[in-house]
Design an enzyme around this catalytic site. Structure first.
Site, PDB file in Angstrom:
ATOM      1  N   CYS A 136       0.848  -1.180   0.000  1.00 11.83           N
ATOM      2  CA  CYS A 136       0.000   0.000   0.000  1.00 11.83           C
ATOM      3  C   CYS A 136       0.894   1.244   0.000  1.00 11.83           C
ATOM      4  CB  CYS A 136      -0.905   0.003   1.234  1.00 11.83           C
ATOM      5  SG  CYS A 136      -1.913   1.487   1.390  1.00 11.83           S
ATOM      6  N   CYS A 186      -8.417  -5.781  -9.751  1.00 14.56           N
ATOM      7  CA  CYS A 186      -8.020  -4.731 -10.670  1.00 14.56           C
ATOM      8  C   CYS A 186      -7.619  -3.524  -9.811  1.00 14.56           C
ATOM      9  CB  CYS A 186      -9.207  -4.406 -11.574  1.00 14.56           C
ATOM     10  SG  CYS A 186      -8.843  -3.217 -12.849  1.00 14.56           S
ATOM     11  N   CYS A 222       0.415   3.271   3.480  1.00 12.73           N
ATOM     12  CA  CYS A 222       0.873   2.788   4.792  1.00 12.73           C
ATOM     13  C   CYS A 222       1.931   1.692   4.741  1.00 12.73           C
ATOM     14  CB  CYS A 222      -0.319   2.308   5.622  1.00 12.73           C
ATOM     15  SG  CYS A 222      -1.024   0.735   5.058  1.00 12.73           S
ATOM     16  N   CYS A 268      -5.064   0.886   6.486  1.00 13.40           N
ATOM     17  CA  CYS A 268      -5.315   2.338   6.513  1.00 13.40           C
ATOM     18  C   CYS A 268      -6.595   2.744   5.796  1.00 13.40           C
ATOM     19  CB  CYS A 268      -4.123   3.097   5.942  1.00 13.40           C
ATOM     20  SG  CYS A 268      -3.906   2.881   4.150  1.00 13.40           S
ATOM     21  N   CYS A 273      -7.416  -1.055   1.547  1.00 14.28           N
ATOM     22  CA  CYS A 273      -6.345  -1.530   2.415  1.00 14.28           C
ATOM     23  C   CYS A 273      -6.932  -1.820   3.793  1.00 14.28           C
ATOM     24  CB  CYS A 273      -5.246  -0.465   2.517  1.00 14.28           C
ATOM     25  SG  CYS A 273      -3.920  -0.919   3.670  1.00 14.28           S
TER      26      CYS A 273
END
Length: 131
Positions: free
Chosen positions: A44, A118, A47, A96, A93
């Site tokens: 991510c 995707c 984060c 976060c 995510c």
């Protein structure tokens, strides 16, 4: 991870903020990872949580990085998305709550899960050295 909107705006570029925090989408075939074939781990961008690995990445010819499963189910969450007049499943995510993209099922790609995550390139960083 509880971070204020003001802090997110400081940490992220305007383009990253628009996708990660406002559920935007980058244009297809423009992101840095859609055609990446190197081995490694995708994290991510907001984060650093591990999201996907190159072992589950495949070429869906859609212009965005596509994966058939997350690296760890605990690192992603799912939301019903009814924008654009259709029903989709948004992927966020798990650490976060940043927007990553969408997951689609039953498209016939022949992957072990019959799913296509995707994901926006701008939502991730790539770590060639693994997890």
């Amino acid at each position: 991870m509880q971070i204020s909107d003001e802090e997110w705006r400081k940490r992220l570029s305007p383009e990253e903020y628009q996708v990660l925090r406002q559920s935007g989408t980058e244009r297809p075939f423009t992101g840095e990872h859609w055609d990446n074939e190197r081995a490694g781990t995708y994290r991510c961008r907001a984060c650093g949580a591990v999201l996907f690995t190159s072992e589950t990445k495949f070429d869906a010819r859609c212009g965005w990085p596509s994966f058939y499963q997350p690296a760890d189910d605990a690192n992603v969450t799912y939301l019903k998305d009814t924008t654009l007049g259709m029903e989709r499943v948004e992927v966020r995510c798990g650490s976060c709550d940043s927007h990553l993209g969408h997951v689609f099922s039953g498209e016939g790609f022949g992957t072990p899960t019959d799913q296509r995550y995707c994901i926006n390139s701008i939502s991730m960083t790539f770590d060639e050295n693994g997890a």
